[in-house]
Design a protein around this motif. Structure first.
Motif, mmCIF file in Angstrom:
data_model
loop_
_atom_site.group_PDB
_atom_site.id
_atom_site.type_symbol
_atom_site.label_atom_id
_atom_site.label_comp_id
_atom_site.label_asym_id
_atom_site.label_seq_id
_atom_site.Cartn_x
_atom_site.Cartn_y
_atom_site.Cartn_z
ATOM 1 N N LYS A 402 0.837 -1.212 0.000
ATOM 2 C CA LYS A 402 0.000 0.000 0.000
ATOM 3 C C LYS A 402 0.868 1.257 0.000
ATOM 4 O O LYS A 402 0.556 2.241 -0.676
ATOM 5 C CB LYS A 402 -0.907 0.014 1.245
ATOM 6 C CG LYS A 402 -2.122 -0.895 1.105
ATOM 7 C CD LYS A 402 -3.042 -0.685 2.303
ATOM 8 C CE LYS A 402 -3.704 -1.995 2.696
ATOM 9 N NZ LYS A 402 -4.236 -1.973 4.053
ATOM 10 N N VAL A 403 1.968 1.227 0.768
ATOM 11 C CA VAL A 403 2.861 2.390 0.805
ATOM 12 C C VAL A 403 3.470 2.613 -0.583
ATOM 13 O O VAL A 403 3.519 3.740 -1.087
ATOM 14 C CB VAL A 403 3.976 2.209 1.868
ATOM 15 C CG1 VAL A 403 4.960 3.372 1.817
ATOM 16 C CG2 VAL A 403 3.362 2.090 3.256
ATOM 17 N N GLU A 452 5.432 14.242 10.574
ATOM 18 C CA GLU A 452 4.394 14.228 9.544
ATOM 19 C C GLU A 452 4.669 13.093 8.532
ATOM 20 O O GLU A 452 3.750 12.379 8.132
ATOM 21 C CB GLU A 452 4.375 15.589 8.842
ATOM 22 C CG GLU A 452 3.195 15.815 7.923
ATOM 23 C CD GLU A 452 3.333 17.143 7.160
ATOM 24 O OE1 GLU A 452 4.115 18.030 7.582
ATOM 25 O OE2 GLU A 452 2.668 17.278 6.116
ATOM 26 N N CYS A 454 6.255 10.291 9.072
ATOM 27 C CA CYS A 454 5.914 9.025 9.743
ATOM 28 C C CYS A 454 4.415 8.785 9.653
ATOM 29 O O CYS A 454 3.953 7.686 9.333
ATOM 30 C CB CYS A 454 6.286 9.071 11.232
ATOM 31 S SG CYS A 454 7.966 8.591 11.578
ATOM 32 N N GLU A 455 3.679 9.845 9.953
ATOM 33 C CA GLU A 455 2.230 9.738 10.015
ATOM 34 C C GLU A 455 1.643 9.450 8.620
ATOM 35 O O GLU A 455 0.791 8.584 8.453
ATOM 36 C CB GLU A 455 1.663 11.053 10.602
ATOM 37 C CG GLU A 455 0.217 11.012 11.020
ATOM 38 C CD GLU A 455 -0.142 9.803 11.884
ATOM 39 O OE1 GLU A 455 0.701 9.364 12.690
ATOM 40 O OE2 GLU A 455 -1.253 9.273 11.717
ATOM 41 N N VAL A 456 2.163 10.159 7.625
ATOM 42 C CA VAL A 456 1.709 9.972 6.242
ATOM 43 C C VAL A 456 1.950 8.533 5.802
ATOM 44 O O VAL A 456 1.112 7.880 5.190
ATOM 45 C CB VAL A 456 2.451 10.976 5.314
ATOM 46 C CG1 VAL A 456 2.337 10.578 3.860
ATOM 47 C CG2 VAL A 456 1.937 12.397 5.530
ATOM 48 N N CYS A 457 3.120 8.009 6.160
ATOM 49 C CA CYS A 457 3.504 6.658 5.775
ATOM 50 C C CYS A 457 2.628 5.620 6.504
ATOM 51 O O CYS A 457 2.136 4.663 5.906
ATOM 52 C CB CYS A 457 4.971 6.442 6.110
ATOM 53 S SG CYS A 457 5.544 4.787 5.764
ATOM 54 N N ARG A 458 2.416 5.877 7.807
ATOM 55 C CA ARG A 458 1.602 4.966 8.603
ATOM 56 C C ARG A 458 0.171 4.906 8.045
ATOM 57 O O ARG A 458 -0.412 3.847 7.931
ATOM 58 C CB ARG A 458 1.592 5.452 10.044
ATOM 59 C CG ARG A 458 1.382 4.378 11.094
ATOM 60 C CD ARG A 458 1.302 4.981 12.482
ATOM 61 N NE ARG A 458 0.280 6.048 12.545
ATOM 62 C CZ ARG A 458 -1.022 5.823 12.613
ATOM 63 N NH1 ARG A 458 -1.492 4.591 12.625
ATOM 64 N NH2 ARG A 458 -1.872 6.833 12.652
ATOM 65 N N ARG A 459 -0.346 6.077 7.678
ATOM 66 C CA ARG A 459 -1.711 6.116 7.157
ATOM 67 C C ARG A 459 -1.796 5.389 5.803
ATOM 68 O O ARG A 459 -2.708 4.637 5.553
ATOM 69 C CB ARG A 459 -2.203 7.561 7.033
ATOM 70 C CG ARG A 459 -3.369 7.836 8.019
ATOM 71 C CD ARG A 459 -3.908 9.241 7.876
ATOM 72 N NE ARG A 459 -3.005 10.232 8.430
ATOM 73 C CZ ARG A 459 -2.604 11.330 7.815
ATOM 74 N NH1 ARG A 459 -3.016 11.617 6.602
ATOM 75 N NH2 ARG A 459 -1.803 12.184 8.417
ATOM 76 N N ALA A 460 -0.771 5.643 4.978
ATOM 77 C CA ALA A 460 -0.767 4.983 3.658
ATOM 78 C C ALA A 460 -0.698 3.458 3.828
ATOM 79 O O ALA A 460 -1.294 2.703 3.058
ATOM 80 C CB ALA A 460 0.425 5.473 2.848
ATOM 81 N N GLY A 462 -1.918 1.840 6.273
ATOM 82 C CA GLY A 462 -3.133 1.360 6.925
ATOM 83 C C GLY A 462 -2.839 0.612 8.213
ATOM 84 O O GLY A 462 -3.565 -0.314 8.578
#
Ligand code: MG
Length: 463
Positions: A402-403, A452, A454-460, A462
């Motif tokens: 997903k990332v 940010e 880290c957060e963007v990557c974590r969200r991508a 899932g």
């Protein structure tokens, strides 16, 4: 997952488990037997010779005895060097022209843990395919126990620290360091670095203030050399009259963290950068190797020396060495404070790191805080998530996919997990080899931006 429920972790880095639960003498004997059988099969020798050491944690002796039992019962001869730094095992393999090495260590893991790491005849952590073969033999118990008359013998060698220190001394500018008459505070966390660490610094003419310098194996503080665990070192360095710096080794002494002369933790990422800077100065330039989770600082420093380059590799010592060695690299390592100095051994080595940093101080003639201030600075954010909380190992590959899909237009590397490079920073998501966790590491100009990323990557991902 609570650490007491952790499975036996089997990976490119060897075996790690919870003492008395998943890491027992039975496991150690079988692992030693599997390694012995592997060496017999691959070297073709009737009696391969194996150097065995342990990192000094208090649970080590029964595990080392069991591993030695496994090795000798497959017909290997063992050179038992006792409590030793992990890099010392690498040095002693060469010294004894042995066919391999085995060390009982769980590195920086808390005291509940212990583990086993194997090294090959060049003193290298075996590459992934070989490491897997040893692990498979262990899992399937493919161990050829030898005939009674072929049982291996055990020989003891108490000179290992001396041999290792001498090899470091032969490869640094001892006269310059001695002339610096440095005062150094050393925190050996009561681990395997106590004896060799002190010996090296004294040979380099340093006045040594040693904290947690008794090799009792009962760690004086949480062992991972991170800022929150090095408060005593910071205070001791600030309080020591004229101290040049403070050094912290982890329990098996392959990693080194540093505080400057004011007691400020300079960040474990700086160890490799300072050692690399000294080697670049010394040689005028060359190839360096570092893993994908290591700070961009090393690239920036290398860029100051014509013809230099940084080879980026998957995380893990074996991978760094696999990049460094064929390139005739001058230095390699990892951002966690692990420095690989080829003339000494192919294992991350806190002694080589200390000596190179002191050589840098001697040649620059400036306080460490000033040298650090002159380095490019980034903010790095390192997060970890329990593997169980993200859905276990099976959830990792889909998360990585997903990332990759989310950032298909950016510069990507999938050599190890996935790393995404943006114009102003990078983020790296991967499953740990040694602990049941997923790591997300990001670096950018500011902490807010790294957070940010880290957060963007974590969200991508899932997760
Ligand atoms: Mg370690």
């Amino acid at each position: 997952m609570a650490s007491s429920d952790a499975p036996l972790m089997l990976s490119v880095s060897g075996a790690r488990g919870i003492v008395g639960k998943t890491m027992t003498p039975e496991v150690a004997a079988a692992y030693g037997g599997a390694f012995g059988a592997f060496l017999k099969a691959t070297t073709g020798k009737a009696r391969p010779r194996v150097v065995v050491g342990l990192d000094g944690r208090i649970s080590g002796p029964p595990l080392a005895a069991a591993a030695i039992g496994g090795l000798t019962a497959t017909g290997c001869d063992v050179i038992d060097i006792g409590v030793a730094m992990t890099p010392t095992v690498g040095v002693m393999i060469g010294h004894h022209k042995a066919d391999g090495g085995l060390t009982v260590t769980a590195s920086h893991n808390p005291i509940q843990w212990n583990g086993i790491k194997c090294l090959d005849g060049d003193g290298l952590a075996p590459p992934p395919a070989i490491a897997k073969e040893i692990v498979d033999r262990f899992k399937e118990r493919r161990i050829d126990w030898c005939e009674p008359t072929a049982t291996g013998r055990v020989e003891r060698d108490g000179t290992a620290a001396r041999v290792h220190v001498d090899r470091v001394l032969r490869n640094v500018d001892v006269a310059a360091i001695r002339a610096g008459k440095f005062t150094v505070v050393l925190d050996s966390v009561n681990g395997s670095g106590c004896v060799g660490g002190r010996m090296l610094l004294e040979e380099l003419g340093c006045r040594v203030e040693h904290i947690y310098g008794e090799p009792t194996g009962v760690f004086g503080h949480t062992p991972e050399p991170l800022v929150e665990n090095l408060v005593d070192l910071a205070n001791a360095t600030r309080g020591a009259k004229g101290a040049a710096c403070g050094f912290a080794q982890d329990p098996d002494a392959d990693r080194l963290a540093i505080v400057d002369e004011t007691g400020r933790f300079i960040g474990e990422e700086c160890t490799l950068v300072l050692a690399a800077l000294r080697m670049l100065q010394r040689t005028g330039g060359g190839a360096l190797a570092a893993n994908l989770s290591t700070s961009r600082m090393v690239d920036d420093v290398a860029a100051r020396f014509t013809g230099s380059r940084v080879i980026r590799t998957a995380v893990g010592e074996a991978n760094v060495v696999a990049g460094l060695r064929p390139a005739n690299g001058i230095l390699g390592g990892e951002g966690n404070g692990g420095v690989i100095f080829p003339p000494v051994c192919w294992v991350r080595d806190s002694l080589s790191a200390m000596a190179l940093v002191l050589e840098l101080l001697a040649h620059e003639g400036k306080p460490l805080s000033q040298l650090v201030a002159a380095l490019p600075r980034y903010a790095m954010v390192k997060r970890k998530m329990e593997l169980a909380a993200v859905g276990g190992m099976a959830a990792v590959a889909p998360a990585l996919a997903k990332v990759k899909a989310a950032f298909a237009n950016e510069r990507l590397s999938d050599v190890d997990g996935v790393r995404v490079d943006f114009a102003d920073g990078w983020v790296h998501l991967r499953a740990s080899n040694t602990e049941p966790i997923v790591r997300v590491i990001a670096e950018a100009a500011t902490e807010a931006r790294a957070d940010e990323l880290c957060e963007v990557c974590r969200r991508a991902a899932g997760v």
